[in-house]
Design an enzyme around this catalytic site. Sequence first.
Site, PDB file in Angstrom:
ATOM      1  N   CYS A 186      35.894  36.936  43.122  1.00 24.17           N
ATOM      2  CA  CYS A 186      35.138  36.804  44.371  1.00 24.17           C
ATOM      3  C   CYS A 186      36.001  36.664  45.621  1.00 24.17           C
ATOM      4  O   CYS A 186      35.762  37.338  46.625  1.00 24.17           O
ATOM      5  CB  CYS A 186      34.161  35.643  44.279  1.00 24.17           C
ATOM      6  SG  CYS A 186      34.915  33.987  44.225  1.00 24.17           S
ATOM      7  N   HIS A 210      32.965  29.775  45.004  1.00 24.10           N
ATOM      8  CA  HIS A 210      32.620  31.178  45.241  1.00 24.10           C
ATOM      9  C   HIS A 210      32.737  31.474  46.729  1.00 24.10           C
ATOM     10  O   HIS A 210      32.538  30.595  47.571  1.00 24.10           O
ATOM     11  CB  HIS A 210      31.192  31.439  44.751  1.00 24.10           C
ATOM     12  CG  HIS A 210      30.749  32.867  44.877  1.00 24.10           C
ATOM     13  ND1 HIS A 210      31.423  33.910  44.292  1.00 24.10           N
ATOM     14  CD2 HIS A 210      29.688  33.420  45.534  1.00 24.10           C
ATOM     15  CE1 HIS A 210      30.799  35.041  44.567  1.00 24.10           C
ATOM     16  NE2 HIS A 210      29.761  34.774  45.327  1.00 24.10           N
ATOM     17  N   ASP A 249      27.601  40.468  48.809  1.00 27.68           N
ATOM     18  CA  ASP A 249      28.384  39.834  47.752  1.00 27.68           C
ATOM     19  C   ASP A 249      28.779  40.884  46.723  1.00 27.68           C
ATOM     20  O   ASP A 249      27.983  41.270  45.873  1.00 27.68           O
ATOM     21  CB  ASP A 249      27.575  38.721  47.093  1.00 27.68           C
ATOM     22  CG  ASP A 249      28.417  37.842  46.180  1.00 27.68           C
ATOM     23  OD1 ASP A 249      29.550  38.244  45.859  1.00 27.68           O
ATOM     24  OD2 ASP A 249      27.938  36.764  45.782  1.00 27.68           O
TER      25      ASP A 249
END
Length: 284
Positions: free
Chosen positions: A70, A108, A124
């Site tokens: 991420c 994250h 995302d």
Amino acid sequence: MNPTQVDAYLRRLGARQPVGPTVEVLRELHLRHLQTVPFENLSVHLGEEIVLEEKRLVDKVVDAGRGGFCYELNGAFGALLAALGFGVTLLAGRVYGDEGRLGIPYDHLALRVRTVDGGEWLADVGFGAHSHYPLAFGVRGGQEDPGGTFLIDEAGPDAAGVCSGDSAVEKGGGDTGDADVLLGGRRQYRLEMRPRVLSDFVAGAWWHSTSPASHFTQSLVCSRVTEDGGRITLSGRVLKVTAPDGTREERELGTDEEVLEVYWERFGIRLGRVPTVRGLDLDG
């Protein structure tokens, strides 16, 4: 990012120079990123340093033809979007575990993106299996996506009964409070709405790449969305191909040559050796 880097990044995605920072452009780039830049944790097991600096992230994705997890994927994608004129804010998230407990702070990294029409979107490309397209912060109900039905909701209590008070969703997407992202009614992660910078996530990246308690140190993964809307994943030596309807085929690769061939032909990643799980001491 300079114009040469932007052009190279767009070529990696197979995209043309966009006409402007519109929602249509954001949707296209989001999907192309998921299809061409794999979610992978190979650096953890290859002994490669993960550096959360814009240039290093872009170099890894564009020049080295790699993916990441991420912090790397959304960090690089955010830099591209900002260079294309989008308003980009880095957001910190905490991932819900199997028992409904929240993970570590800065667990994250996701993106809040503003388009030219003033729309606010959750982008995302670094959560593994997630939405194929950006999610609208202003929508109160479920949002249908090829990846499932998503909802951005007020932050509810976790398994320990912890709840964040005021919700950013209730406040119309303001810069205070938290919001939960749900898939199919299940909470995936909690987002803080206050702006962050890349350096805020250094400790999280270090923990995920070194701690025996992190799932990234205990397994190998390389995964991307396929052109038909399915997913292809290489977990160690097991190749999994999932169709858009959810049916899956699996096969185990027998030789190192087969593994390296799959990394290159299916993910565009050229490796000199097969990565293997480092086998950290779970009691240490």
